[in-house]
Scaffold this motif. Structure first.
Motif, PDB file in Angstrom:
ATOM      1  N   ILE A  48      -1.542  -1.782  -0.416  1.00 53.03           N
ATOM      2  CA  ILE A  48      -0.403  -1.867   0.487  1.00 53.03           C
ATOM      3  C   ILE A  48       0.551  -0.707   0.537  1.00 53.03           C
ATOM      4  N   ARG A  49       0.667   0.026  -0.847  1.00 57.61           N
ATOM      5  CA  ARG A  49       1.387   0.915  -0.875  1.00 57.61           C
ATOM      6  C   ARG A  49       0.567   2.137   0.087  1.00 57.61           C
ATOM      7  N   ALA A  50      -0.605   2.140  -0.120  1.00 57.07           N
ATOM      8  CA  ALA A  50      -1.629   3.267   0.639  1.00 57.07           C
ATOM      9  C   ALA A  50      -1.580   2.999   2.146  1.00 57.07           C
ATOM     10  N   LEU A  51      -1.258   1.673   2.603  1.00 60.67           N
ATOM     11  CA  LEU A  51      -1.011   1.249   4.094  1.00 60.67           C
ATOM     12  C   LEU A  51      -0.023   1.671   4.566  1.00 60.67           C
ATOM     13  N   TYR A  52       1.212   1.664   3.837  1.00 57.42           N
ATOM     14  CA  TYR A  52       2.409   2.152   4.184  1.00 57.42           C
ATOM     15  C   TYR A  52       2.677   3.905   4.102  1.00 57.42           C
ATOM     16  N   GLN A  53       1.938   4.440   2.984  1.00 58.96           N
ATOM     17  CA  GLN A  53       1.945   5.695   2.868  1.00 58.96           C
ATOM     18  C   GLN A  53       1.475   6.625   3.891  1.00 58.96           C
ATOM     19  N   GLU A  97      10.007   1.287  -1.771  1.00 55.52           N
ATOM     20  CA  GLU A  97       9.590   1.896  -2.692  1.00 55.52           C
ATOM     21  C   GLU A  97       8.900   3.154  -1.727  1.00 55.52           C
ATOM     22  N   ILE A  98       8.209   3.061  -1.047  1.00 52.14           N
ATOM     23  CA  ILE A  98       7.448   4.214  -0.135  1.00 52.14           C
ATOM     24  C   ILE A  98       8.549   4.934   0.509  1.00 52.14           C
ATOM     25  N   ALA A  99       9.332   4.150   1.275  1.00 50.02           N
ATOM     26  CA  ALA A  99      10.260   4.811   2.179  1.00 50.02           C
ATOM     27  C   ALA A  99      11.124   5.782   1.167  1.00 50.02           C
ATOM     28  N   ASP A 100      11.846   5.282   0.227  1.00 46.80           N
ATOM     29  CA  ASP A 100      12.729   5.925  -0.725  1.00 46.80           C
ATOM     30  C   ASP A 100      12.098   7.170  -1.472  1.00 46.80           C
ATOM     31  N   ALA A 101      11.054   7.082  -1.418  1.00 42.58           N
ATOM     32  CA  ALA A 101      10.299   8.205  -2.183  1.00 42.58           C
ATOM     33  C   ALA A 101       9.803   9.590  -1.096  1.00 42.58           C
TER      34      ALA A 101
END
Length: 339
Positions: A48-53, A97-101
């Motif tokens: 899911i992190r990869a989906l968002y990234q 997490e992804i947006a903030d990074a």
């Protein structure tokens, strides 16, 4: 309502790029048809992190959380109706997490899809029950850190209103799109003009409204032109499919190339859309070209229907539903008298 990340971006920019297809991306990662994507928020968080990234790396200003089917009624199909809070919160937390990074302002939009039930009087779902389900989901997305709620693929006006009420109860800004997939209307017969009118009557109107999914990119832009024709000044969302779905080797394949979606993005902007993205079939490769086109191609005049079909292909129906030629109308044998 106090300012929020999306309002701030809308005040600074004349277009925003949103994301592509959640389902297409997850199927490419191994999701099996019939499984609940929301369970991956806790079972496969790295996916899911990869989906968002992906969209963040492609230049999207906004992405949707993996929570489209996150209401109790949809999760009940997977015996997960008691996990609404957990699964939606996780969807938003991973997004945060992804947006903030990312090193820039990226909006986390908490996706809220239809309940999957038919609203009264045609079906069993009452307005109050729909509000309750959407509110439960909205609170969890809020707790997880979503900036805005993103109601999508709705076909019934009462379900749209129920989601609006849920956002109000959760004290969250929201956006809402319907899917105009039946000869220019939603499955429940609603037109672009109907939606443009309805959003202005809501006690808690959306920050932006529009269309997603449907049939092909051409149909979606015709709907956007319908919103524009209504005189609406509220930001319009265009999230069209990557071309037309075709059945190839046992799978649904969308034939829209990155070049076609780049043309679509520019035509969407010129048609009056402010928040532009893709739906089914849209990958990060499409998004990269869409961003590039929006940044480099000058704004043009409002496109004609002919220009849209020349660039993106023909419409799936002759009417967009706003001319009174409802989806059930068929040519009859023998000529009818006029007047």
């Amino acid at each position: 309502m106090t300012t929020n990340a999306l309002s701030e971006l809308l005040s600074q920019r004349d277009w925003l790029l949103t994301d592509g297809a959640t389902g297409t991306t997850l199927f490419n990662m191994g999701l099996v048809s019939g499984d609940a994507p929301e369970l991956w928020n806790v079972e496969h968080p790295d996916r899911i992190r990869a989906l968002y990234q992906g969209p963040v790396d492609a230049g999207s200003d906004l992405f949707l959380t993996n929570s489209f089917g996150g209401t109790a009624s949809r999760l009940k199909l997977h015996n997960a109706q008691d996990r609404v809070g957990e699964l939606n919160r996780a969807a938003a937390e991973l997004g945060r997490e992804i947006a903030d990074a990312s090193g820039r302002k990226v909006v986390v939009a908490g996706s809220m899809g239809p309940t999957g039930e038919i609203m009264e009087p045609m079906g069993p779902l009452s307005y109050d029950s729909a509000v309750e389900m959407f509110h439960e989901q909205a609170e969890a997305l809020k707790d997880g850190g979503a900036d805005v709620l993103w109601v999508e693929t709705i076909s019934a006006p009462d379900e749209y209103k129920a989601a609006a009420r849920a956002a109000e109860l959760a004290e969250m800004p929201w956006c809402g799109t319907m899917s105009f997939d039946t000869a220019g209307r939603t499955m429940m017969g609603f037109t672009s003009a109907d939606l443009a009118k309805m959003v202005e009557t809501l006690p808690n109107p959306p920050l932006a409204y529009g269309a997603n999914c449907g049939v092909g990119a051409s149909d979606l832009l015709r709907t956007v032109l319908g919103f524009q024709a209504s005189g609406s000044e509220r930001p319009i969302i265009a999230k069209g499919n990557a071309g037309i779905p075709k059945y190839v080797d046992g799978h649904i394949h969308y034939d829209g190339t990155p070049d076609l979606m780049a043309d679509y993005a520019v035509l969407a902007r010129d048609s009056g859309a402010t928040i532009i993205g893709g739906c089914c079939g849209t990958t990060t490769e499409h998004l990269v070209r869409m961003r590039e086109a929006l940044e480099t191609r000058p704004r043009g005049e409002t496109p004609t229907l002919d220009k849209i079909t020349q660039a993106l292909g023909g419409f799936s129906s002759p009417s967009d539903g706003t001319d009174g030629e409802g989806p059930a109308r068929r040519e009859r044998k023998g000529r009818r008298r006029k007047g």
